[in-house]
Design an enzyme around this catalytic site. Sequence first.
Site, short mmCIF file in Angstrom:
data_model
loop_
_atom_site.label_atom_id
_atom_site.label_comp_id
_atom_site.label_asym_id
_atom_site.label_seq_id
_atom_site.Cartn_x
_atom_site.Cartn_y
_atom_site.Cartn_z
CG ASN A 8 -2.00 1.01 1.20
OD1 ASN A 8 -1.94 1.97 0.45
ND2 ASN A 8 -3.01 0.81 2.03
CE LYS A 15 0.09 2.65 6.41
NZ LYS A 15 -1.33 2.82 6.80
CG ASP A 154 -8.63 2.43 -3.23
OD1 ASP A 154 -8.97 1.44 -2.56
OD2 ASP A 154 -7.76 3.23 -2.86
#
Length: 412
Positions: A8, A15, A154
Amino acid sequence: MTIILSINAGSSSVKVSTYETSSASSPPTQLAEASISGLTAPPPTFTYTDGSTSIKSEEIPSVDSQESAFEYILERLQSCESLPQISDKHSITYVCHRVVHGGDYPEGHIIDDDTLHHLQDLTELAPLHNASALAIVNACMKSLPKAKNIAYFDSSFHASMPDAVRTYPIDPKVAERNKLRKYGFHGISYSFITRAVADFLRKDIDVTNLIALHLGSGASACAVKDGKSVDDSMGLTPLAGLPGATRSGDVDPSLIFHFTHDAGKPAPGSSQKMHISQAEEILNKKSGWKALTGTADFGHISSSPDPQCRLAFDIFTDRIVNFVGSYYVKLEGKVDALVFAGGIGEKADLLRSRVVEKCQCLGFELDQQKNESAIKETVQDIGRRSARHRTLVCQTDEQFEMARQCAASQTV
Protein backbone atom coordinates in the site's frame (compact mmCIF):
# COMPACT_ATOMS: atom_id res chain seq x y z
CA MET A 1 2.91 -22.73 0.87
CA THR A 2 2.54 -19.55 -1.19
CA ILE A 3 3.99 -16.20 -0.10
CA ILE A 4 2.09 -13.01 -0.92
CA LEU A 5 3.27 -9.43 -0.43
CA SER A 6 0.58 -6.75 -0.14
CA ILE A 7 1.83 -3.22 -0.80
CA ASN A 8 0.00 0.00 0.00
CA ALA A 9 1.98 2.97 -1.31
CA GLY A 10 1.00 6.52 -0.46
CA SER A 11 2.57 9.84 -1.32
CA SER A 12 4.51 9.87 1.95
CA SER A 13 4.57 6.22 3.06
CA VAL A 14 4.97 2.61 1.97
CA LYS A 15 3.35 -0.30 3.85
CA VAL A 16 4.16 -3.94 3.11
CA SER A 17 2.38 -6.91 4.68
CA THR A 18 3.65 -10.47 4.17
CA TYR A 19 1.19 -13.37 4.07
CA GLU A 20 1.36 -17.14 3.77
CA THR A 21 -1.44 -19.23 2.31
CA SER A 22 -1.86 -22.90 1.50
CA SER A 23 -5.14 -22.97 -0.43
CA ALA A 24 -7.69 -20.72 -2.11
CA SER A 25 -10.33 -21.74 0.44
CA SER A 26 -8.40 -20.67 3.57
CA PRO A 27 -7.69 -17.04 4.52
CA PRO A 28 -4.06 -15.89 4.31
CA THR A 29 -2.02 -15.80 7.51
CA GLN A 30 -0.03 -12.65 8.18
CA LEU A 31 3.65 -13.27 8.83
CA ALA A 32 4.90 -9.70 9.19
CA GLU A 33 4.10 -6.06 8.55
CA ALA A 34 6.60 -3.32 7.75
CA SER A 35 6.18 0.33 6.87
CA ILE A 36 8.16 3.47 6.19
CA SER A 37 6.50 6.82 6.81
CA GLY A 38 7.61 10.43 6.59
CA LEU A 39 8.98 10.35 3.04
CA THR A 40 7.78 13.92 2.52
CA ALA A 41 8.76 15.06 6.05
CA PRO A 42 12.30 13.67 6.63
CA PRO A 43 13.77 11.81 8.29
CA PRO A 44 11.60 8.83 7.34
CA THR A 45 11.00 6.16 9.98
CA PHE A 46 10.80 2.36 9.79
CA THR A 47 8.27 0.29 11.76
CA TYR A 48 8.15 -3.51 11.79
CA THR A 49 6.31 -6.28 13.59
CA ASP A 50 6.00 -10.07 13.39
CA GLY A 51 5.37 -12.79 15.93
CA SER A 52 8.64 -12.27 17.78
CA THR A 53 10.17 -8.95 16.69
CA SER A 54 8.96 -5.38 16.98
CA ILE A 55 10.64 -2.17 15.77
CA LYS A 56 8.99 1.22 16.13
CA SER A 57 9.91 4.51 14.42
CA GLU A 58 13.55 3.73 13.62
CA GLU A 59 15.01 6.66 11.66
CA ILE A 60 16.42 5.78 8.23
CA PRO A 61 17.75 8.96 6.56
CA SER A 62 19.11 7.03 3.56
CA VAL A 63 15.58 6.43 2.19
CA ASP A 64 14.11 9.26 0.11
CA SER A 65 11.55 7.81 -2.33
CA GLN A 66 8.87 5.13 -2.69
CA GLU A 67 11.29 2.95 -4.67
CA SER A 68 14.10 3.15 -2.13
CA ALA A 69 11.55 2.65 0.69
CA PHE A 70 10.32 -0.58 -0.90
CA GLU A 71 13.87 -1.84 -1.54
CA TYR A 72 14.79 -1.09 2.08
CA ILE A 73 11.72 -2.91 3.42
CA LEU A 74 12.35 -5.92 1.16
CA GLU A 75 15.97 -6.13 2.32
CA ARG A 76 14.91 -5.96 5.98
CA LEU A 77 12.23 -8.62 5.49
CA GLN A 78 14.69 -10.98 3.82
CA SER A 79 17.34 -10.50 6.50
CA CYS A 80 14.97 -11.04 9.43
CA GLU A 81 15.84 -14.31 11.23
CA SER A 82 12.27 -14.74 12.45
CA LEU A 83 11.01 -14.73 8.83
CA PRO A 84 12.80 -17.62 7.09
CA GLN A 85 9.91 -18.06 4.63
CA ILE A 86 11.17 -15.19 2.48
CA SER A 87 14.93 -15.30 3.08
CA ASP A 88 15.10 -16.09 -0.65
CA LYS A 89 13.27 -13.41 -2.64
CA HIS A 90 12.38 -16.00 -5.28
CA SER A 91 10.04 -17.60 -2.73
CA ILE A 92 7.64 -14.65 -3.15
CA THR A 93 4.97 -15.76 -5.60
CA TYR A 94 2.58 -12.79 -5.76
CA VAL A 95 2.87 -9.08 -5.11
CA CYS A 96 -0.41 -7.20 -4.65
CA HIS A 97 -0.44 -3.45 -5.29
CA ARG A 98 -3.10 -1.01 -4.14
CA VAL A 99 -3.73 1.34 -7.07
CA VAL A 100 -6.21 4.13 -6.39
CA HIS A 101 -7.51 4.73 -9.92
CA GLY A 102 -8.19 1.70 -12.10
CA GLY A 103 -10.43 3.35 -14.67
CA ASP A 104 -12.85 0.76 -16.04
CA TYR A 105 -11.11 -2.31 -14.58
CA PRO A 106 -13.89 -4.11 -12.65
CA GLU A 107 -11.50 -6.30 -10.63
CA GLY A 108 -7.86 -6.97 -9.85
CA HIS A 109 -5.62 -7.37 -12.88
CA ILE A 110 -2.25 -9.04 -13.49
CA ILE A 111 0.24 -6.34 -14.42
CA ASP A 112 1.81 -6.88 -17.81
CA ASP A 113 3.18 -4.29 -20.25
CA ASP A 114 -0.31 -3.42 -21.57
CA THR A 115 -1.74 -3.00 -18.06
CA LEU A 116 1.21 -0.88 -17.00
CA HIS A 117 0.81 1.43 -19.99
CA HIS A 118 -2.93 1.75 -19.31
CA LEU A 119 -2.30 2.63 -15.66
CA GLN A 120 0.29 5.20 -16.70
CA ASP A 121 -2.34 6.80 -18.93
CA LEU A 122 -4.76 6.90 -15.97
CA THR A 123 -2.20 8.89 -13.99
CA GLU A 124 -3.58 11.90 -15.87
CA LEU A 125 -6.89 11.31 -14.04
CA ALA A 126 -5.22 10.87 -10.66
CA PRO A 127 -1.76 12.48 -10.82
CA LEU A 128 -1.48 12.77 -7.04
CA HIS A 129 -2.48 9.17 -6.31
CA ASN A 130 -1.37 6.63 -8.94
CA ALA A 131 2.23 7.79 -9.39
CA SER A 132 3.50 6.37 -6.08
CA ALA A 133 1.91 2.96 -6.73
CA LEU A 134 3.40 2.75 -10.23
CA ALA A 135 6.83 3.64 -8.86
CA ILE A 136 6.59 0.59 -6.56
CA VAL A 137 5.37 -1.63 -9.41
CA ASN A 138 8.46 -0.74 -11.42
CA ALA A 139 10.70 -1.39 -8.41
CA CYS A 140 9.07 -4.81 -7.87
CA MET A 141 9.57 -5.82 -11.47
CA LYS A 142 13.29 -5.14 -11.05
CA SER A 143 13.76 -6.59 -7.56
CA LEU A 144 11.37 -9.56 -7.83
CA PRO A 145 11.47 -10.64 -11.50
CA LYS A 146 9.89 -14.06 -10.81
CA ALA A 147 6.93 -12.75 -8.78
CA LYS A 148 3.58 -12.10 -10.41
CA ASN A 149 2.43 -8.50 -9.84
CA ILE A 150 -1.32 -7.90 -9.45
CA ALA A 151 -3.01 -4.50 -9.24
CA TYR A 152 -6.08 -4.08 -7.03
CA PHE A 153 -8.01 -0.90 -7.60
CA ASP A 154 -9.86 1.36 -5.17
CA SER A 155 -12.30 2.10 -7.98
CA SER A 156 -13.21 -1.52 -8.86
CA PHE A 157 -15.70 -2.11 -6.02
CA HIS A 158 -17.80 0.73 -7.41
CA ALA A 159 -18.11 -0.75 -10.91
CA SER A 160 -21.65 -1.79 -9.87
CA MET A 161 -22.85 1.83 -9.54
CA PRO A 162 -25.87 2.49 -11.82
CA ASP A 163 -25.46 4.71 -14.88
CA ALA A 164 -27.62 7.43 -13.32
CA VAL A 165 -25.14 7.62 -10.41
CA ARG A 166 -21.86 7.51 -12.30
CA THR A 167 -22.81 9.73 -15.25
CA TYR A 168 -22.10 13.46 -15.14
CA PRO A 169 -24.62 15.71 -16.97
CA ILE A 170 -22.08 17.00 -19.49
CA ASP A 171 -21.55 16.48 -23.24
CA PRO A 172 -21.56 12.65 -23.49
CA LYS A 173 -19.07 12.58 -26.38
CA VAL A 174 -16.55 14.60 -24.41
CA ALA A 175 -17.23 12.50 -21.30
CA GLU A 176 -16.62 9.23 -23.16
CA ARG A 177 -13.51 10.47 -24.94
CA ASN A 178 -11.91 11.77 -21.76
CA LYS A 179 -13.29 9.04 -19.44
CA LEU A 180 -15.12 11.63 -17.34
CA ARG A 181 -17.49 9.92 -14.92
CA LYS A 182 -17.82 9.06 -11.25
CA TYR A 183 -15.53 6.16 -10.32
CA GLY A 184 -15.59 6.13 -6.51
CA PHE A 185 -12.66 5.10 -4.33
CA HIS A 186 -11.62 3.36 -1.08
CA GLY A 187 -13.14 0.30 -2.73
CA ILE A 188 -10.62 -2.21 -1.36
CA SER A 189 -11.55 -1.01 2.13
CA TYR A 190 -15.29 -1.16 1.37
CA SER A 191 -14.90 -4.69 0.02
CA PHE A 192 -13.29 -5.72 3.32
CA ILE A 193 -15.93 -3.86 5.36
CA THR A 194 -18.85 -5.41 3.47
CA ARG A 195 -17.56 -8.95 3.84
CA ALA A 196 -16.52 -8.52 7.50
CA VAL A 197 -19.80 -6.90 8.53
CA ALA A 198 -21.90 -9.51 6.69
CA ASP A 199 -19.99 -12.21 8.60
CA PHE A 200 -20.53 -10.33 11.88
CA LEU A 201 -24.26 -9.99 11.22
CA ARG A 202 -24.41 -13.62 10.05
CA LYS A 203 -25.99 -12.53 6.81
CA ASP A 204 -25.35 -13.55 3.24
CA ILE A 205 -23.28 -10.80 1.66
CA ASP A 206 -25.75 -10.70 -1.26
CA VAL A 207 -28.51 -9.39 1.04
CA THR A 208 -26.39 -7.01 3.13
CA ASN A 209 -27.18 -3.27 3.00
CA LEU A 210 -24.80 -0.78 4.62
CA ILE A 211 -23.97 2.88 4.92
CA ALA A 212 -20.18 2.67 5.30
CA LEU A 213 -17.86 5.53 6.24
CA HIS A 214 -14.13 5.28 5.58
CA LEU A 215 -12.86 8.23 7.60
CA GLY A 216 -9.19 9.09 7.59
CA SER A 217 -7.02 11.87 6.22
CA GLY A 218 -8.84 10.92 3.02
CA ALA A 219 -12.52 10.32 3.77
CA SER A 220 -15.49 8.92 1.89
CA ALA A 221 -18.96 7.42 2.30
CA CYS A 222 -20.45 4.46 0.43
CA ALA A 223 -23.95 3.04 0.01
CA VAL A 224 -23.92 -0.76 -0.24
CA LYS A 225 -27.03 -2.57 -1.45
CA ASP A 226 -27.11 -6.36 -1.62
CA GLY A 227 -23.36 -6.42 -1.08
CA LYS A 228 -22.58 -4.08 -3.98
CA SER A 229 -21.75 -0.40 -4.18
CA VAL A 230 -24.62 1.74 -5.47
CA ASP A 231 -23.05 5.11 -4.66
CA ASP A 232 -19.85 6.62 -3.31
CA SER A 233 -19.10 10.17 -2.21
CA MET A 234 -15.90 10.37 -4.27
CA GLY A 235 -16.13 10.99 -7.99
CA LEU A 236 -13.85 11.25 -11.00
CA THR A 237 -11.02 11.58 -8.47
CA PRO A 238 -10.80 11.18 -4.68
CA LEU A 239 -11.18 14.96 -4.32
CA ALA A 240 -14.98 14.88 -4.50
CA GLY A 241 -17.25 14.32 -1.50
CA LEU A 242 -16.10 14.63 2.10
CA PRO A 243 -13.34 17.04 3.12
CA GLY A 244 -10.07 15.51 4.31
CA ALA A 245 -6.86 16.56 5.99
CA THR A 246 -5.73 18.53 2.92
CA ARG A 247 -8.62 17.98 0.48
CA SER A 248 -11.51 20.40 0.13
CA GLY A 249 -14.14 17.80 -0.72
CA ASP A 250 -17.19 19.13 -2.57
CA VAL A 251 -17.06 22.83 -3.40
CA ASP A 252 -18.69 24.95 -6.10
CA PRO A 253 -16.57 24.13 -9.20
CA SER A 254 -16.21 27.82 -10.04
CA LEU A 255 -14.70 28.58 -6.63
CA ILE A 256 -11.18 27.78 -7.76
CA PHE A 257 -11.25 30.44 -10.51
CA HIS A 258 -12.16 33.07 -7.92
CA PHE A 259 -9.47 31.66 -5.62
CA THR A 260 -6.72 32.10 -8.22
CA HIS A 261 -6.69 33.25 -11.83
CA ASP A 262 -3.80 30.82 -12.46
CA ALA A 263 -5.90 27.73 -11.67
CA GLY A 264 -5.22 25.99 -14.97
CA LYS A 265 -1.47 26.60 -15.03
CA PRO A 266 0.99 23.90 -13.93
CA ALA A 267 1.72 23.79 -10.21
CA PRO A 268 5.33 24.65 -9.21
CA GLY A 269 6.08 21.00 -8.39
CA SER A 270 4.62 19.64 -11.60
CA SER A 271 6.77 17.72 -14.06
CA GLN A 272 6.49 16.46 -17.62
CA LYS A 273 5.62 12.99 -16.27
CA MET A 274 3.03 14.17 -13.76
CA HIS A 275 1.15 17.32 -14.74
CA ILE A 276 -0.66 18.86 -11.78
CA SER A 277 -2.56 22.09 -12.24
CA GLN A 278 -2.55 24.74 -9.56
CA ALA A 279 -6.26 24.03 -9.05
CA GLU A 280 -5.49 20.37 -8.21
CA GLU A 281 -2.61 21.41 -5.97
CA ILE A 282 -4.77 23.89 -4.02
CA LEU A 283 -7.84 21.66 -3.61
CA ASN A 284 -5.92 18.40 -2.94
CA LYS A 285 -2.94 19.59 -0.92
CA LYS A 286 -3.73 23.05 0.49
CA SER A 287 -7.31 22.72 1.68
CA GLY A 288 -9.23 20.54 4.13
CA TRP A 289 -9.06 20.85 7.90
CA LYS A 290 -5.34 21.62 7.79
CA ALA A 291 -6.10 24.80 5.84
CA LEU A 292 -8.67 25.77 8.49
CA THR A 293 -6.65 24.87 11.59
CA GLY A 294 -2.98 24.62 10.62
CA THR A 295 -2.82 20.93 11.57
CA ALA A 296 -3.73 17.65 9.87
CA ASP A 297 -4.06 15.91 13.27
CA PHE A 298 -7.79 15.24 13.65
CA GLY A 299 -7.24 13.97 17.20
CA HIS A 300 -5.95 17.41 18.16
CA ILE A 301 -8.79 19.11 16.30
CA SER A 302 -11.40 16.99 18.11
CA SER A 303 -10.11 17.94 21.57
CA SER A 304 -9.13 21.57 20.97
CA PRO A 305 -11.27 24.51 22.17
CA ASP A 306 -9.85 26.68 19.38
CA PRO A 307 -12.73 28.18 17.31
CA GLN A 308 -11.16 27.13 14.00
CA CYS A 309 -10.78 23.56 15.26
CA ARG A 310 -14.41 23.55 16.40
CA LEU A 311 -15.43 24.83 12.96
CA ALA A 312 -13.40 22.14 11.16
CA PHE A 313 -14.93 19.45 13.38
CA ASP A 314 -18.45 20.76 12.75
CA ILE A 315 -17.88 20.97 8.99
CA PHE A 316 -16.69 17.35 8.87
CA THR A 317 -19.66 16.21 10.97
CA ASP A 318 -22.10 18.14 8.80
CA ARG A 319 -20.79 16.71 5.53
CA ILE A 320 -20.82 13.15 6.88
CA VAL A 321 -24.41 13.51 8.06
CA ASN A 322 -25.41 14.82 4.62
CA PHE A 323 -24.22 11.60 3.00
CA VAL A 324 -25.72 9.35 5.68
CA GLY A 325 -29.14 10.92 5.13
CA SER A 326 -28.84 10.76 1.35
CA TYR A 327 -27.78 7.12 1.36
CA TYR A 328 -30.47 6.15 3.86
CA VAL A 329 -33.06 7.39 1.37
CA LYS A 330 -31.24 5.73 -1.54
CA LEU A 331 -31.43 2.41 0.34
CA GLU A 332 -35.12 3.10 1.08
CA GLY A 333 -34.49 2.77 4.80
CA LYS A 334 -33.45 -0.89 4.42
CA VAL A 335 -30.13 -0.53 6.24
CA ASP A 336 -28.47 -3.30 8.24
CA ALA A 337 -25.84 -1.03 9.78
CA LEU A 338 -24.07 2.30 9.80
CA VAL A 339 -20.36 1.42 9.81
CA PHE A 340 -17.45 3.63 10.87
CA ALA A 341 -13.99 2.66 9.58
CA GLY A 342 -10.60 4.17 8.76
CA GLY A 343 -8.15 5.70 11.22
CA ILE A 344 -10.54 8.45 12.33
CA GLY A 345 -13.65 6.28 12.12
CA GLU A 346 -12.03 3.71 14.42
CA LYS A 347 -10.57 6.15 16.97
CA ALA A 348 -12.72 9.31 17.08
CA ASP A 349 -15.49 8.36 19.52
CA LEU A 350 -16.59 12.02 19.82
CA LEU A 351 -17.08 12.28 16.05
CA ARG A 352 -19.05 9.01 16.02
CA SER A 353 -21.20 10.33 18.87
CA ARG A 354 -21.98 13.62 17.09
CA VAL A 355 -22.77 11.93 13.77
CA VAL A 356 -25.08 9.32 15.30
CA GLU A 357 -26.75 11.94 17.48
CA LYS A 358 -27.77 13.83 14.33
CA CYS A 359 -28.97 10.57 12.73
CA GLN A 360 -31.23 9.42 15.59
CA CYS A 361 -34.30 10.33 13.53
CA LEU A 362 -33.26 7.55 11.12
CA GLY A 363 -33.11 4.92 13.86
CA PHE A 364 -29.41 4.96 14.79
CA GLU A 365 -28.51 5.23 18.48
CA LEU A 366 -25.25 4.80 20.38
CA ASP A 367 -24.48 3.03 23.60
CA GLN A 368 -22.06 5.64 24.99
CA GLN A 369 -20.15 3.13 27.12
CA LYS A 370 -19.58 0.87 24.11
CA ASN A 371 -18.68 3.85 21.94
CA GLU A 372 -16.02 5.02 24.39
CA SER A 373 -14.49 1.54 24.81
CA ALA A 374 -11.34 0.52 22.94
CA ILE A 375 -12.02 -1.03 19.54
CA LYS A 376 -10.39 -4.46 19.74
CA GLU A 377 -12.45 -6.62 17.36
CA THR A 378 -12.48 -6.56 13.57
CA VAL A 379 -16.15 -5.55 13.81
CA GLN A 380 -17.49 -4.13 17.08
CA ASP A 381 -21.04 -3.09 17.96
CA ILE A 382 -21.33 0.38 19.54
CA GLY A 383 -25.08 0.81 19.10
CA ARG A 384 -27.87 0.76 21.63
CA ARG A 385 -29.55 -2.63 21.73
CA SER A 386 -33.04 -1.13 21.32
CA ALA A 387 -32.11 0.92 18.22
CA ARG A 388 -33.84 0.21 14.92
CA HIS A 389 -30.52 -0.13 13.06
CA ARG A 390 -27.06 -1.36 14.10
CA THR A 391 -24.11 1.01 14.50
CA LEU A 392 -20.71 -0.66 14.10
CA VAL A 393 -16.99 0.04 13.93
CA CYS A 394 -14.88 -2.00 11.51
CA GLN A 395 -11.08 -2.16 11.62
CA THR A 396 -10.60 -2.29 7.90
CA ASP A 397 -7.50 -3.98 6.43
CA GLU A 398 -6.77 -3.21 2.79
CA GLN A 399 -3.56 -5.25 2.68
CA PHE A 400 -5.35 -8.35 3.96
CA GLU A 401 -8.22 -7.81 1.51
CA MET A 402 -5.81 -7.75 -1.42
CA ALA A 403 -4.07 -10.91 -0.19
CA ARG A 404 -7.43 -12.61 0.35
CA GLN A 405 -8.61 -11.77 -3.15
CA CYS A 406 -5.27 -12.88 -4.57
CA ALA A 407 -5.40 -16.24 -2.75
CA ALA A 408 -9.02 -16.79 -3.80
CA SER A 409 -8.50 -16.01 -7.47
CA GLN A 410 -5.04 -17.43 -8.16
CA THR A 411 -3.86 -21.03 -8.16
CA VAL A 412 -2.03 -21.19 -4.83
